[in-house]
Write a protein that holds these residues in place. Structure first.
Motif, PDB file in Angstrom:
ATOM      1  N   ARG A  13       0.835  -1.219   0.000  1.00 23.21           N
ATOM      2  CA  ARG A  13       0.000   0.000   0.000  1.00 23.21           C
ATOM      3  C   ARG A  13       0.861   1.258   0.000  1.00 23.21           C
ATOM      4  N   VAL A  14       2.013   1.207   0.651  1.00 21.15           N
ATOM      5  CA  VAL A  14       2.940   2.346   0.609  1.00 21.15           C
ATOM      6  C   VAL A  14       3.409   2.561  -0.827  1.00 21.15           C
ATOM      7  N   ALA A  15       3.634   1.484  -1.562  1.00 17.45           N
ATOM      8  CA  ALA A  15       4.060   1.588  -2.958  1.00 17.45           C
ATOM      9  C   ALA A  15       3.024   2.326  -3.801  1.00 17.45           C
ATOM     10  N   MET A  16       1.764   2.284  -3.358  1.00 17.01           N
ATOM     11  CA  MET A  16       0.692   2.996  -4.073  1.00 17.01           C
ATOM     12  C   MET A  16       0.481   4.404  -3.518  1.00 17.01           C
ATOM     13  N   GLY A  17       1.356   4.829  -2.584  1.00 13.50           N
ATOM     14  CA  GLY A  17       1.276   6.184  -2.047  1.00 13.50           C
ATOM     15  C   GLY A  17       0.327   6.345  -0.881  1.00 13.50           C
ATOM     16  N   ASN A  18      -0.036   5.263  -0.217  1.00 14.35           N
ATOM     17  CA  ASN A  18      -0.981   5.319   0.903  1.00 14.35           C
ATOM     18  C   ASN A  18      -0.256   5.809   2.161  1.00 14.35           C
ATOM     19  N   ARG A  19      -0.579   7.018   2.601  1.00 13.54           N
ATOM     20  CA  ARG A  19       0.087   7.619   3.758  1.00 13.54           C
ATOM     21  C   ARG A  19      -0.276   6.909   5.065  1.00 13.54           C
ATOM     22  N   PHE A  22       1.816   3.939   5.358  1.00 10.24           N
ATOM     23  CA  PHE A  22       3.173   4.350   5.707  1.00 10.24           C
ATOM     24  C   PHE A  22       3.271   4.633   7.204  1.00 10.24           C
ATOM     25  N   TRP A  59       9.533   5.024   1.334  1.00 13.80           N
ATOM     26  CA  TRP A  59       8.450   5.739   0.650  1.00 13.80           C
ATOM     27  C   TRP A  59       8.693   5.761  -0.858  1.00 13.80           C
ATOM     28  N   ARG A  60       9.940   5.999  -1.242  1.00 12.79           N
ATOM     29  CA  ARG A  60      10.267   6.108  -2.670  1.00 12.79           C
ATOM     30  C   ARG A  60      10.362   4.755  -3.368  1.00 12.79           C
ATOM     31  N   LYS A  61      10.826   3.728  -2.652  1.00 16.12           N
ATOM     32  CA  LYS A  61      11.149   2.462  -3.311  1.00 16.12           C
ATOM     33  C   LYS A  61      10.319   1.276  -2.852  1.00 16.12           C
ATOM     34  N   GLY A  63       7.773   0.045  -4.033  1.00 18.55           N
ATOM     35  CA  GLY A  63       7.383  -0.756  -5.189  1.00 18.55           C
ATOM     36  C   GLY A  63       8.458  -1.731  -5.639  1.00 18.55           C
TER      37      GLY A  63
END
Length: 182
Positions: A13-19, A22, A59-61, A63
């Protein structure tokens, strides 16, 4: 859901930008990752800075994490260890005060009783699994992943080629992962 499955889900979910994922991932993993940074750097402020770098990298990687290649904690621990080792290399030693003397750094107080009990249990399981490895390889694992030694330092210390040391460590880590998953 196992803790491993939960952390894998959070990373996905972090890979999809879910704060929120994170935030939850940080809550579940930051203490352990901070401990790794602190062990390598032996300085609270530097460890905090390294930990911040780790979470920026996550956060950046996120994915880039691949299920089945490594456990999610192995991936996160590797990121933390690498960030701490890189920071240690950049600073080249402890900061100096105005007189050129190394500044004494104070550690945080010891963890509470529950955290100590969990840590002892995990340490016993890890020690039991390390005891199943070739003694030289177990010593290398401790030096590299607990004390922050580099692969090149291990190659020089053992009179082996760098790629040979990498292979030994990779195979030993795979044996440890298998042992710890039982």
């Amino acid at each position: 859901m196992s803790p491993q499955d939960e952390i894998e889900g959070l990373i996905a979910r972090v890979a999809m930008g879910n704060r929120e994922a994170f935030r939850r991932l940080y809550g579940r993993t930051s203490a352990k990752l901070f401990g790794i940074c602190l062990r390598v750097l032996n300085d609270k402020e530097l460890a905090e800075e390294a930990l911040q770098e780790v979470y920026v990298t996550i956060w950046r990687k996120a994915g880039m994490y691949r299920e089945g290649v490594a456990s999610p904690m192995t991936w996160l621990i590797t990121l933390a260890r690498n960030a701490a080792v890189d920071r240690r290399r950049r600073i080249g030693g402890l900061p100096l005060d105005g007189d050129g003397q190394a500044i004494e750094r104070l550690r945080d107080p010891a963890p509470g009783p529950e955290a100590q009990a969990v840590a002892r249990s995990e340490a016993r399981a890890l020690q039991a699994c390390l005891d199943t490895l070739n003694p030289d390889h177990a010593a290398m694992i401790r030096s590299v992943y607990l004390d922050g030694a580099t692969y090149a330092e291990m190659a020089a210390a053992h009179g082996a080629k760098l790629n040979t040391v990498r292979t030994w460590l990779r195979r030993s880590l795979m044996q440890l992962r298998e042992c710890l998953s039982r």
